[in-house]
Design a protein around this motif. Structure first.
Motif, mmCIF file in Angstrom:
data_model
loop_
_atom_site.group_PDB
_atom_site.id
_atom_site.type_symbol
_atom_site.label_atom_id
_atom_site.label_comp_id
_atom_site.label_asym_id
_atom_site.label_seq_id
_atom_site.Cartn_x
_atom_site.Cartn_y
_atom_site.Cartn_z
ATOM 1 N N GLN A 193 0.835 -1.210 0.000
ATOM 2 C CA GLN A 193 0.000 0.000 0.000
ATOM 3 C C GLN A 193 0.868 1.258 0.000
ATOM 4 O O GLN A 193 1.876 1.321 0.700
ATOM 5 C CB GLN A 193 -0.913 -0.021 1.230
ATOM 6 C CG GLN A 193 -1.929 1.090 1.289
ATOM 7 C CD GLN A 193 -3.074 0.895 0.309
ATOM 8 O OE1 GLN A 193 -3.282 -0.202 -0.213
ATOM 9 N NE2 GLN A 193 -3.797 1.957 0.036
ATOM 10 N N ARG A 194 0.455 2.234 -0.799
ATOM 11 C CA ARG A 194 1.145 3.535 -0.820
ATOM 12 C C ARG A 194 0.124 4.631 -0.570
ATOM 13 O O ARG A 194 -1.007 4.541 -1.068
ATOM 14 C CB ARG A 194 1.764 3.768 -2.205
ATOM 15 C CG ARG A 194 2.863 2.794 -2.557
ATOM 16 C CD ARG A 194 3.249 2.963 -4.014
ATOM 17 N NE ARG A 194 4.494 2.268 -4.309
ATOM 18 C CZ ARG A 194 5.117 2.332 -5.473
ATOM 19 N NH1 ARG A 194 4.621 3.059 -6.478
ATOM 20 N NH2 ARG A 194 6.252 1.683 -5.664
ATOM 21 N N TRP A 195 0.511 5.665 0.179
ATOM 22 C CA TRP A 195 -0.412 6.763 0.426
ATOM 23 C C TRP A 195 0.345 8.059 0.631
ATOM 24 O O TRP A 195 1.525 8.037 0.972
ATOM 25 C CB TRP A 195 -1.329 6.454 1.609
ATOM 26 C CG TRP A 195 -0.644 6.277 2.931
ATOM 27 C CD1 TRP A 195 -0.496 7.223 3.899
ATOM 28 C CD2 TRP A 195 -0.022 5.090 3.450
ATOM 29 N NE1 TRP A 195 0.169 6.699 4.974
ATOM 30 C CE2 TRP A 195 0.474 5.400 4.741
ATOM 31 C CE3 TRP A 195 0.157 3.796 2.942
ATOM 32 C CZ2 TRP A 195 1.143 4.456 5.527
ATOM 33 C CZ3 TRP A 195 0.830 2.868 3.736
ATOM 34 C CH2 TRP A 195 1.313 3.188 5.019
ATOM 35 N N ALA A 196 -0.375 9.179 0.411
ATOM 36 C CA ALA A 196 0.302 10.475 0.428
ATOM 37 C C ALA A 196 0.070 11.263 1.710
ATOM 38 O O ALA A 196 1.002 11.835 2.249
ATOM 39 C CB ALA A 196 -0.139 11.302 -0.770
ATOM 40 N N ALA A 197 -1.154 11.319 2.206
ATOM 41 C CA ALA A 197 -1.412 12.093 3.426
ATOM 42 C C ALA A 197 -0.884 11.299 4.616
ATOM 43 O O ALA A 197 -1.351 10.197 4.887
ATOM 44 C CB ALA A 197 -2.903 12.370 3.575
ATOM 45 N N ALA A 198 0.092 11.892 5.329
ATOM 46 C CA ALA A 198 0.827 11.137 6.358
ATOM 47 C C ALA A 198 -0.090 10.597 7.452
ATOM 48 O O ALA A 198 -1.000 11.274 7.916
ATOM 49 C CB ALA A 198 1.884 12.036 6.980
ATOM 50 N N ARG A 199 0.157 9.364 7.831
ATOM 51 C CA ARG A 199 -0.568 8.748 8.948
ATOM 52 C C ARG A 199 0.315 7.679 9.566
ATOM 53 O O ARG A 199 1.197 7.135 8.906
ATOM 54 C CB ARG A 199 -1.898 8.164 8.465
ATOM 55 C CG ARG A 199 -1.714 7.048 7.453
ATOM 56 C CD ARG A 199 -3.037 6.513 6.935
ATOM 57 N NE ARG A 199 -3.666 7.474 6.044
ATOM 58 C CZ ARG A 199 -4.819 7.248 5.428
ATOM 59 N NH1 ARG A 199 -5.476 6.127 5.616
ATOM 60 N NH2 ARG A 199 -5.328 8.142 4.616
ATOM 61 N N PRO A 200 0.052 7.383 10.844
ATOM 62 C CA PRO A 200 0.954 6.441 11.539
ATOM 63 C C PRO A 200 0.732 4.980 11.159
ATOM 64 O O PRO A 200 1.626 4.164 11.368
ATOM 65 C CB PRO A 200 0.631 6.663 13.020
ATOM 66 C CG PRO A 200 -0.701 7.301 13.050
ATOM 67 C CD PRO A 200 -0.894 8.031 11.758
ATOM 68 N N GLN A 201 -0.419 4.647 10.611
ATOM 69 C CA GLN A 201 -0.671 3.236 10.311
ATOM 70 C C GLN A 201 -1.045 3.048 8.839
ATOM 71 O O GLN A 201 -1.611 3.940 8.210
ATOM 72 C CB GLN A 201 -1.770 2.654 11.201
ATOM 73 C CG GLN A 201 -3.166 3.201 10.954
ATOM 74 C CD GLN A 201 -3.368 4.603 11.490
ATOM 75 O OE1 GLN A 201 -2.857 4.960 12.534
ATOM 76 N NE2 GLN A 201 -4.107 5.409 10.748
ATOM 77 N N CYS A 202 -0.717 1.889 8.325
ATOM 78 C CA CYS A 202 -1.075 1.562 6.941
ATOM 79 C C CYS A 202 -2.584 1.364 6.853
ATOM 80 O O CYS A 202 -3.143 0.586 7.627
ATOM 81 C CB CYS A 202 -0.355 0.277 6.516
ATOM 82 S SG CYS A 202 -0.957 -0.362 4.936
ATOM 83 N N PRO A 203 -3.261 2.053 5.908
ATOM 84 C CA PRO A 203 -4.714 1.919 5.838
ATOM 85 C C PRO A 203 -5.162 0.540 5.327
ATOM 86 O O PRO A 203 -6.329 0.197 5.443
ATOM 87 C CB PRO A 203 -5.120 3.024 4.865
ATOM 88 C CG PRO A 203 -3.897 3.329 4.081
ATOM 89 C CD PRO A 203 -2.728 3.017 4.952
#
Lengths: 132, 373
Positions: A33-43
């Motif tokens: 999984q790749r994401w742009a808006a920073a977050r502490p856990q993988c969605p």
């Protein structure tokens, strides 16, 4: 009414440091999984310990955009009309941004864009401009 | 449980600028709904309320119960945006079918027109510094992508606005009783382009309520005009726009499919529909996701005049959110009930299956209700 600005946190520090170098980073998890808006856990897999920051190329395409003719916050009253866009990074994640154009008629779906980090409101913003 | 629970009564306040608090609006709507059902307040043993959108309050369900002098077995406030009303109707129906309560009130009221409406202008997510504000802009982003993918002309969106405004103009209770032409729509000023002013729903004070009970109970109480609930369904998209795999289809598809399956009917059997019209794009996408037309074909569907009150698929016969009241959703259920009772202002002849769609957030939440005689 103060404009809510993004904050530097322990989590987002590498993101801000990248912008200072005119670079953009996103998060990638070992689950893929790749994401742009920073977050502490993988969605996707919900793990907090398997993701890493990755450098984005800065190349993106335009998915959709809107043009504000009404200011919902006084900070934007003098900037009307302005655009907000969703772009898709070459690496996959999408993000909200502004596209720097003189004429809104130049905005076309799928148009190639490149990162253009700007100082604004006292923070660094990952904006995009038409690819040269 | 198809048909086991009925809507026994409906009641509302006036719609518009009322200058009253939401508890008082809820109480009036509930009183009117109980009167319409012909039952006493003390028979109510469940009270479900959608939280007011414009102001966050804690223990709101209990505040309302206290104002109504009720000690319900079951109840509380639910926050799920504009889809909450049909969701609460579903929860109440399931609770009745499960024997947890017997007579339930479901209600909603808000006062954003005379009170605060900041909620609709708030920044979305973390992107305020990019200027990403307002509910309208989210819908505008989807509207633009829909036009890109399906080449829908402005007139497709205009057809929805013209239809709802015509139906609202004919409705004495509507907040905005001013019909528009396609030219008016096209000349309507930009808000957040590509949204024109006439793509956007009203901002309204108002309240609405429904009374639910079992069909058997309605018979024993001699309820005048019970309307059976045939099916319901839900679906939640629940992602910010930039994290959606597609912007032009949502979990409304799942919501509708679940409701059609429960009701045992197909989309083609629906006689009249109240389609959540917070913005015109929502109507076009709902027509497609619900299966009333093929994906990408809503523009042609609405252009043929089929959605007008004298068309073969009349929608939003009391004016919808664009013209009757911007209140999110329960007024659409009322109109769906009136169509089955045969008492609608713009009554559809021999309406047997009446569908209502609810939707909340920026197409985050979806709920579908199918009523029938």
């Amino acid at each position: 009414m103060t404009l809510p600005l993004p904050e530097r946190t322990t989590l987002t520090q590498p993101y801000w440091e990248a912008l200072e170098r005119q670079r953009l980073v996103f998060q990638e998890c070992s689950c893929g999984q790749r994401w742009a808006a920073a977050r502490p856990q993988c969605p996707k897999c919900l793990r907090t310990d398997r993701w890493q920051w990755r450098d984005a190329s800065g190349r993106a395409t335009l998915i959709s955009w809107v043009i504000y003719h009404v200011a919902y916050h006084p900070a934007f009253a003098e900037r009307l009309p302005y655009n907000v866009a969703i772009v898709e990074l070459e690496e996959g994640p999408r993000m909200m941004t502004n596209v720097i154009v003189d004429d809104f008629a130049d905005l076309k779906a799928g148009m190639p864009l490149e990162l253009n980090v700007q100082h604004d409101f006292g923070v660094l913003l990952a904006r995009f401009a038409p690819a040269r | 449980m198809r048909g086991e629970v009925v809507i026994a009564g409906i009641g509302a306040t006036a719609f518009g600028k009322l200058g009253r608090d939401t508890i008082s609006l809820n109480v009036e709507a509930c009183r009117n709904a109980l009167e319409d059902a012909g039952i006493e307040k003390d028979a109510v043993d469940a009270l479900f309320v959608k939280t007011p959108t414009s102001r966050r309050e804690f223990m709101y369900g209990q505040k309302l119960a206290a104002a109504m002098g009720l000690q319900p077995k079951l109840g509380g406030a639910w926050d799920q945006g504009g889809a909450a009303n049909i969701t609460l109707i579903s929860f109440a129906a399931m609770a009745i079918a499960a024997g947890q309560c017997e007579i339930a009130l479901v209600c909603y009221a808000d006062d954003p027109r005379s009170g605060a409406r900041d909620v609709y202008a708030r920044p979305r997510g973390e992107d305020a510094a990019y200027g990403w504000f307002s509910t309208a802009a989210g819908y505008a982003m989807i509207h633009r992508r829909y036009v890109i993918e399906h080449r829908a002309p402005p007139e497709a969106f205009g057809a929805v606005a013209v239809t709802c405004r015509a139906n609202g103009a004919a409705n004495p209770r509507a907040q905005l009783r001013k019909a528009i032409t396609m030219d008016d729509y096209l000349a309507s000023p930009w808000v957040v382009e590509p949204l024109r002013r006439d793509d956007c729903c009203l901002v309204s004070d108002g309240g609405a309520a429904v009374v639910l009970m079992s069909a058997a109970r309605a018979r024993s109480l001699n309820v005048r005009a019970p309307v059976p609930i045939l099916g319901f369904g839900h679906g939640q998209t629940s992602a910010p726009l930039h994290e959606r795999a597609t912007l032009t289809s949502t979990m409304a598809k799942v919501s509708a499919a679940t409701a059609f399956k429960m009701a045992g009917i197909s989309p083609q059997q629906v006689d009249v529909a109240q389609i959540y019209d917070c913005f015109t794009i929502t109507v076009l996408m709902t027509l497609e996701d619900y299966g009333f037309c093929a994906p990408g074909h809503a523009a042609g569907f609405v252009a043929e005049g089929r959605i007008a009150h004298d068309g073969d698929f009349p929608i939003n016969t009391s004016g919808g959110l664009l013209s009757e009241s911007g209140m999110p959703g329960l007024q659409l259920v009322h109109e769906g009930v009136r169509q089955i009772r045969g008492t609608a202002n713009r009554q559809v002849k021999n309406a047997r299956f009446s569908l209502i769609s609810n939707q909340g957030g920026v197409m985050d939440t979806h709920a579908t209700l199918i009523l029938g005689g």
